[in-house]
Design an enzyme around this catalytic site. Structure first.
Site, PDB file in Angstrom:
ATOM      1  N   TYR A 159       0.846  -1.209   0.000  1.00  0.00           N
ATOM      2  CA  TYR A 159       0.000   0.000   0.000  1.00  0.00           C
ATOM      3  C   TYR A 159       0.872   1.246   0.000  1.00  0.00           C
ATOM      4  O   TYR A 159       0.642   2.191  -0.766  1.00  0.00           O
ATOM      5  CB  TYR A 159      -0.903  -0.035   1.233  1.00  0.00           C
ATOM      6  CG  TYR A 159      -1.708   1.215   1.485  1.00  0.00           C
ATOM      7  CD1 TYR A 159      -2.860   1.490   0.766  1.00  0.00           C
ATOM      8  CD2 TYR A 159      -1.315   2.128   2.479  1.00  0.00           C
ATOM      9  CE1 TYR A 159      -3.613   2.630   1.021  1.00  0.00           C
ATOM     10  CE2 TYR A 159      -2.051   3.259   2.742  1.00  0.00           C
ATOM     11  CZ  TYR A 159      -3.201   3.512   2.012  1.00  0.00           C
ATOM     12  OH  TYR A 159      -3.932   4.645   2.264  1.00  0.00           O
ATOM     13  N   LYS A 163       1.093   4.577  -2.577  1.00  0.00           N
ATOM     14  CA  LYS A 163       0.854   5.925  -2.054  1.00  0.00           C
ATOM     15  C   LYS A 163       2.088   6.810  -2.224  1.00  0.00           C
ATOM     16  O   LYS A 163       1.979   8.009  -2.487  1.00  0.00           O
ATOM     17  CB  LYS A 163       0.443   5.848  -0.578  1.00  0.00           C
ATOM     18  CG  LYS A 163      -1.004   5.440  -0.361  1.00  0.00           C
ATOM     19  CD  LYS A 163      -1.954   6.458  -0.966  1.00  0.00           C
ATOM     20  CE  LYS A 163      -3.398   6.193  -0.606  1.00  0.00           C
ATOM     21  NZ  LYS A 163      -4.318   7.194  -1.183  1.00  0.00           N
TER      22      LYS A 163
END
Length: 253
Positions: A159, A163
């Protein structure tokens, strides 16, 4: 156009069921009614309609459009529909997924989903929106990034990698769009108590959607290119970025 005290007349939310984006829209609308466009996945039709009704209670005009992050061929059409009734002053790019990290780094499909939704889609939309806003001559893009993108952590590096990439892209847009009348703000909130984080243990300095919404509104008003929410997270991340690797990898977060 955004008025002298920083209130927009129109708002476009990509991720129309986002708790943070809706809290931001509600706070804006409490200052004066807006024209709001909510874009969400077809399977979220009931949720986005409920969100629209919530915002209509402020006196705002609210419309909804279907949006599928993983279908980049449709992104241009989504943007055109959002601008069909006039200029858009503020756009919030506020969609994303956060899957189990162990699954993400061992399952190619989960890794691809994470990358497509959290990186590829917002980059694709950033290109479409930048082109549209440059022609418009004004507007403000707000991207929801994350401190997770600052440094790889064992518990969420898949993740975080997406990001981190999208943070760089929108930070770069602040340079590319300079002089065009278009502003960009990258928002890096700490843990926020939302649907996305339901079931997770709150981190220290956890925030509510309303707190992040207030910070976004303040950043847009002041023309800030990036913010951490809360502000102390900036200094926490400075320390974490510079910790020796042998120490950092032992941290259990």
């Amino acid at each position: 156009m955004i008025d002298a005290v920083g209130n927009p007349q129109s708002l476009f939310i990509l991720g129309g069921t986002s708790d943070i984006a809706l809290a931001t829209a509600e706070q804006y609308a409490n200052q004066r009614p807006l024209r709001i466009v909510l874009a969400a996945r077809p399977e979220e039709a009931d949720l986005v309609e409920a969100a629209a009704e919530r915002l209509r209670k402020t006196g705002s005009t609210v419309s909804t459009i279907e949006f599928e992050a993983r279908d980049p061929e449709t992104h241009g059409e989504v943007v055109e529909k959002a601008f069909a009734d006039g200029d858009i002053d503020v756009t919030l790019v506020a969609f994303g997924v956060q899957l189990d990290n162990e699954k993400c780094w061992t399952d190619p499909a989960a890794a691809r989903l994470t990358a497509e939704v959290n990186y590829v889609a917002p980059m694709s939309l950033g290109v479409h929106l930048s082109n549209k806003l440059r022609k418009q001559g004004h507007g403000h893009l707000v991207m929801m990034a994350s401190p997770a993108g600052e440094r790889a952590r064992r518990t969420n590096f898949v993740y975080g990698s997406a990001k981190g990439g999208i943070d760089l892209f929108y930070s770069g847009l602040t340079y590319a769009l300079e002089g065009s009348g278009v502003k960009v703000t990258v928002v890096r909130p700490n843990f926020v108590k939302t649907k996305l984080t339901a079931g997770m243990k709150p981190a220290p300095m956890a925030q509510t959607p309303e707190q992040v919404g207030a910070a976004i509104i303040d950043a847009v008003r002041k023309g800030k290119e990036s913010i951490w929410v809360p502000g102390q997270m900036r200094w926490v991340m400075v320390v974490l970025r510079h910790l020796p690797r042998v120490i950092f990898r032992k941290l259990s977060f």
